[in-house]
Design an enzyme around this catalytic site. Sequence first.
Site, PDB file in Angstrom:
ATOM      1  N   ASP A  66       4.084  47.248 -49.507  1.00 15.08           N
ATOM      2  CA  ASP A  66       4.466  46.201 -48.549  1.00 15.08           C
ATOM      3  C   ASP A  66       3.307  45.880 -47.596  1.00 15.08           C
ATOM      4  O   ASP A  66       3.330  44.862 -46.914  1.00 15.08           O
ATOM      5  CB  ASP A  66       5.680  46.665 -47.717  1.00 15.08           C
ATOM      6  CG  ASP A  66       6.964  45.957 -48.117  1.00 15.08           C
ATOM      7  OD1 ASP A  66       6.878  44.886 -48.749  1.00 15.08           O
ATOM      8  OD2 ASP A  66       8.052  46.481 -47.783  1.00 15.08           O
TER       9      ASP A  66
ATOM     10  N   LYS B 242      13.719  41.608 -55.990  1.00 17.55           N
ATOM     11  CA  LYS B 242      12.451  42.310 -56.230  1.00 17.55           C
ATOM     12  C   LYS B 242      12.547  43.149 -57.507  1.00 17.55           C
ATOM     13  O   LYS B 242      11.631  43.163 -58.330  1.00 17.55           O
ATOM     14  CB  LYS B 242      12.104  43.200 -55.023  1.00 17.55           C
ATOM     15  CG  LYS B 242      11.690  42.382 -53.797  1.00 17.55           C
ATOM     16  CD  LYS B 242      11.615  43.216 -52.522  1.00 17.55           C
ATOM     17  CE  LYS B 242      11.363  42.304 -51.326  1.00 17.55           C
ATOM     18  NZ  LYS B 242      11.395  43.019 -50.037  1.00 17.55           N
TER      19      LYS B 242
ATOM     20  N   GLN C  39      13.209  48.760 -47.581  1.00 17.07           N
ATOM     21  CA  GLN C  39      13.628  47.432 -47.139  1.00 17.07           C
ATOM     22  C   GLN C  39      14.024  47.455 -45.656  1.00 17.07           C
ATOM     23  O   GLN C  39      14.802  48.303 -45.231  1.00 17.07           O
ATOM     24  CB  GLN C  39      14.811  46.951 -48.006  1.00 17.07           C
ATOM     25  CG  GLN C  39      15.296  45.556 -47.685  1.00 17.07           C
ATOM     26  CD  GLN C  39      14.283  44.464 -48.039  1.00 17.07           C
ATOM     27  OE1 GLN C  39      13.601  44.542 -49.048  1.00 17.07           O
ATOM     28  NE2 GLN C  39      14.191  43.447 -47.198  1.00 17.07           N
TER      29      GLN C  39
END
Length: 292
Positions: A124, A57, A101
């Site tokens: 997200d 990412k 994460q």
Amino acid sequence: MTQAAPQLLDGKRCSEALRARIAASASDVQARRGRPPHLAAVLVGNDGASRTYVESKVKACQDVGFRSTLIRLPDSITEAELLQRVQELNQDPGLDGFIVQLPLPAHIDADRVTLAIAPEKDVDGFHPENIGRMVLGQPGFLPATPSGIVELLRHYGIPTLGRHCVVIGRSHIVGTPMGILMSRNTDPGNCTVTIAHSRTKDLASITRQADILIVAIGKPEFVTADMVKPGAVVVDVGIHRIDDAARKSGFRLVGDVKFEEVAPKCSWIAPVPGGVGPMTITSLLLNTLKAC
Ligand code: NAD
């Protein structure tokens, strides 16, 4: 009955096209605001797979001209300390969006952490406010993997209206939002959706009815040819490393679908790797751009 050779839903190619547009927008932002879009990723602990995801990412951000910050925190961090870091990131005016994460260590409640992220920085798309906005069709951040799949279907012009979409899996990050996006009154969308899960009876009889089959079950090569209708569009979300002595690396990546036997039956199929994975990261970049 065997169809003509399937066409690939190539997430790498689709991502390249989208990322070129994102890079152009990033330089516009830089010119207008004097700084590029800025994404931070929080990585707790040292799990190998999570590290790989986060690093890819961060690299994708750099490739499109975003600024990215990787915040590594030790496994031993307490939930209170992590929540404090989240508050600092929420209040950092130099940061457009951030992700934490998953999975988190067992002593930290991931739901509490997700809830603490400011919805306007939740790139997200996991915060309940953004999930609610998605359900209501209001502007907000869409979860990265399902919205990446929608973009992939859009890119390849896959017709969805009135078709039967079967999603295997009901996780909060993939299966459930996927079903919602495919049933919305949008294009792509307007499918009749069935969500199958671990308590579904006679799964194969349901998957065989799918015009579009989206598989997010988390079991390597679970979906076999007998579970797929001839001519179906198959999207494989799963990603697994399995040992392969014939490879130099000692492993290969497979999805939730047994590609070799399923692909010949499909009209279109998203391969693993190179299908959904790159699209997930591209969606995160799109959300970050939207955030700034
Ligand atoms: P998960 O484990 O949270 O969910 C799996 C789902 O499968 C569950 O909802 C469960 O009900 C269902 N299931 C389990 N056994 C079943 C059975 N026998 N029959 C029917 N349904 C069954 O997984 P997830 O987070 O949704 O991820 C799924 C897969 O996708 C994993 O392999 C994950 O690594 C991968 N993934 C890939 C990306 C990407 O960007 N490529 C992103 C997210 C997840």
